[in-house]
Design a protein around this motif. Structure first.
Motif, PDB file in Angstrom:
ATOM      1  N   UNK A 183      42.114  39.053  56.371  1.00 58.91           N
ATOM      2  CA  UNK A 183      42.530  39.603  55.201  1.00 58.91           C
ATOM      3  C   UNK A 183      42.159  38.664  54.097  1.00 58.91           C
ATOM      4  N   UNK A 184      41.978  37.445  54.044  1.00 61.52           N
ATOM      5  CA  UNK A 184      41.406  36.709  52.966  1.00 61.52           C
ATOM      6  C   UNK A 184      39.864  36.921  52.878  1.00 61.52           C
ATOM      7  N   UNK A 185      39.451  37.121  53.923  1.00 64.52           N
ATOM      8  CA  UNK A 185      37.821  37.276  53.745  1.00 64.52           C
ATOM      9  C   UNK A 185      37.614  38.860  53.117  1.00 64.52           C
ATOM     10  N   UNK A 186      38.537  39.666  53.382  1.00 65.22           N
ATOM     11  CA  UNK A 186      38.480  41.031  52.880  1.00 65.22           C
ATOM     12  C   UNK A 186      38.857  40.992  51.180  1.00 65.22           C
ATOM     13  N   UNK A 187      39.742  39.951  51.060  1.00 70.20           N
ATOM     14  CA  UNK A 187      39.770  39.994  49.350  1.00 70.20           C
ATOM     15  C   UNK A 187      38.788  39.095  48.776  1.00 70.20           C
ATOM     16  N   UNK A 188      38.169  38.210  49.470  1.00 68.46           N
ATOM     17  CA  UNK A 188      36.988  37.434  48.762  1.00 68.46           C
ATOM     18  C   UNK A 188      35.911  38.615  48.858  1.00 68.46           C
ATOM     19  N   UNK A 189      35.446  39.294  49.623  1.00 71.73           N
ATOM     20  CA  UNK A 189      34.473  40.148  49.511  1.00 71.73           C
ATOM     21  C   UNK A 189      34.607  41.034  48.380  1.00 71.73           C
ATOM     22  N   UNK A 190      35.949  41.698  48.460  1.00 74.23           N
ATOM     23  CA  UNK A 190      36.058  42.515  47.250  1.00 74.23           C
ATOM     24  C   UNK A 190      35.909  41.824  46.170  1.00 74.23           C
ATOM     25  N   UNK A 191      36.633  40.735  45.810  1.00 70.83           N
ATOM     26  CA  UNK A 191      36.753  39.955  44.407  1.00 70.83           C
ATOM     27  C   UNK A 191      35.216  39.570  44.013  1.00 70.83           C
ATOM     28  N   UNK A 192      34.353  39.178  45.080  1.00 66.51           N
ATOM     29  CA  UNK A 192      33.329  38.514  44.486  1.00 66.51           C
ATOM     30  C   UNK A 192      31.949  39.560  44.433  1.00 66.51           C
ATOM     31  N   UNK A 193      31.802  40.335  45.703  1.00 68.67           N
ATOM     32  CA  UNK A 193      30.647  41.414  46.076  1.00 68.67           C
ATOM     33  C   UNK A 193      30.965  42.466  45.209  1.00 68.67           C
ATOM     34  N   UNK A 339      39.133  52.188  46.204  1.00 67.47           N
ATOM     35  CA  UNK A 339      40.135  52.229  46.850  1.00 67.47           C
ATOM     36  C   UNK A 339      41.329  51.594  46.679  1.00 67.47           C
ATOM     37  N   UNK A 340      41.600  51.050  45.682  1.00 68.29           N
ATOM     38  CA  UNK A 340      42.520  49.932  45.089  1.00 68.29           C
ATOM     39  C   UNK A 340      42.887  48.943  45.821  1.00 68.29           C
ATOM     40  N   UNK A 341      41.867  48.372  46.514  1.00 70.07           N
ATOM     41  CA  UNK A 341      42.078  47.198  47.329  1.00 70.07           C
ATOM     42  C   UNK A 341      42.259  45.976  46.504  1.00 70.07           C
ATOM     43  N   UNK A 342      41.351  45.856  45.265  1.00 70.41           N
ATOM     44  CA  UNK A 342      41.533  45.010  44.304  1.00 70.41           C
ATOM     45  C   UNK A 342      42.870  44.693  44.027  1.00 70.41           C
ATOM     46  N   UNK A 343      43.691  45.686  43.436  1.00 69.52           N
ATOM     47  CA  UNK A 343      45.060  45.654  42.787  1.00 69.52           C
ATOM     48  C   UNK A 343      46.040  44.990  44.164  1.00 69.52           C
ATOM     49  N   UNK A 344      45.681  45.901  45.096  1.00 64.76           N
ATOM     50  CA  UNK A 344      46.620  45.440  46.410  1.00 64.76           C
ATOM     51  C   UNK A 344      46.254  43.828  46.789  1.00 64.76           C
ATOM     52  N   UNK A 345      45.142  43.416  46.806  1.00 65.56           N
ATOM     53  CA  UNK A 345      44.991  41.955  46.940  1.00 65.56           C
ATOM     54  C   UNK A 345      45.632  40.960  45.840  1.00 65.56           C
TER      55      UNK A 345
END
Length: 378
Positions: A183-193, A339-345
């Motif tokens: 989950x942390x890797x998913x957040x970092x991928x979304x935030x950075x990439x 996909x709104x993953x940014x706000x979820x994270x």
């Protein structure tokens, strides 16, 4: 001790039962020799042979040993039967009743009229009662030993169950740690990439519209298409990684407030930064504020072209946070996947700080994202 127990367990059960039957028969023969009738021998043979079935039918086998105890002072057969019964049952009233039957059969004289005859001396009755109590106490010895063995087996079984439960708990803990890392890797991928690829796509779209040279427009169109496809694949990867769920693990390197000015300068958005956070703000809190600003500016770039933004850091006695507000867009936005993953994270990060995240439109047509965290340790 362990070696002896292992060797004893290798002895076949039929051999143990056969040896016990031989020992019981020898005990009966010694007590019946020279004064036994055919009926007594039959009772003794039936009681001794019944020990072969003591593991399957413990109660009937014990009852078969009672007749022989009426005629002779035997110990092996009834004690073995009582012990086996005690290891096979948890019915304590039944075991107490069997002990009473054994003591009565051993103590009473045959025929029974001789025991309660009026011709018997009072002293004989006293000794009969003493013998009954003594025999009853002796009968409880194999019962207690059998109950002890039963309790030992129960404890061994419970220890095995506890060990299995611990192994299961360790496996679940390992899965939980892995899920948090995913989950942390998913957040970092979304935030950075996602932040960087979104900017590339927006810039390529703008270049496609403004360029005069056809080759430049084709190149810009190709870059934008590749960026959009990359975002789609990234959203899919993030969705797969987030499927396991989880909270916080640490990855390096991690941004802090010192990188906030550079983030704003690279965003390509007219942005003002005001306020400050309280002294001693933790690294985790600084990183959460940074990611909130990063996600907010990315959304402004994607959904509100030409808008201005304001980043305001603030704190009071009990809370601190950041508020990012943008004006209404001045030109049409380019459709990009989301996909709104940014706000979820970001909401998950806020919860780790014992705080909340709100995102809502403003009356002027813009949008506002606010992170509010507690100054108390989470």
């Amino acid at each position: 001790m362990n070696t002896g127990q292992a060797q004893w367990r290798r002895v076949p059960l039929w051999a143990v039962d056969a040896g016990l039957v031989v020992l019981a028969a020898l005990d009966a023969w010694i007590n019946l020799y020279g004064e036994a009738s055919a009926f007594m021998w039959a009772c003794a043979a039936l009681g001794c042979a019944g020990l072969f079935l003591r593991r399957r039918l413990p109660l009937p086998v014990f009852l078969l040993t009672l007749p022989m105890t009426l005629f002779m002072d035997v110990a092996v057969a009834p004690i073995a039967a009582l012990y086996t019964l005690a290891t096979r049952t948890r019915n304590r009233p039944l075991m107490a009743g069997c002990a009473l039957l054994n003591a009565a059969a051993t103590t009473l004289a045959w025929p029974l009229s001789d025991t309660f005859s009026g011709d018997t001396f009072p002293g004989d009755r006293t000794w009969t009662l003493i013998e009954f109590v003594y025999t009853l106490a002796m009968a409880f010895v194999p019962i207690l030993c059998g109950q002890l063995v039963q309790a030992r087996h129960d404890l061994a079984r419970q220890l095995v169950e506890v060990e299995v439960a611990r192994e299961h708990e360790r496996a679940l803990y390992a899965q939980t740690v892995l899920a948090r890392e995913r989950a942390q890797l998913a957040r970092e991928m979304h935030d950075v990439v996602s932040h960087q690829v979104s900017l590339i796509a927006v810039q390529a779209g703008a270049l496609q519209v403004a360029a005069k040279d056809p080759d430049a427009r084709d190149a810009a169109r190709t870059i934008r298409t590749l960026s959009v496809n990359t975002l789609d694949e990234l959203r899919h990867m993030v969705t797969l990684l987030r499927a396991s769920g989880g909270k916080d693990t640490e990855l390096t390197p991690q941004p802090t407030l010192a990188d906030l000015q550079q983030l704003i300068a690279n965003s390509g958005i007219e942005t003002t930064l005001t306020g400050e956070l309280p002294p001693g703000t933790s690294t985790t809190a600084q990183r959460t504020v940074y990611r909130t600003v990063q996600e907010a500016l990315t959304n402004v770039r994607k959904h509100a072209p030409g808008a201005r933004a304001e980043v305001r850091l603030w704190h009071d006695a009990h809370h601190f946070g950041v508020t990012v507000t943008n004006t209404a867009p001045t030109r049409p936005s380019v459709a990009l996947p989301s996909a709104q993953h940014g706000l979820i994270g970001l909401r998950e990060r806020a919860e780790l700080l014992d705080g909340t995240l709100t995102a809502e439109p403003t009356p002027q047509g813009g949008y506002e994202i606010e992170l509010r965290a507690s100054t108390r340790p989470a």
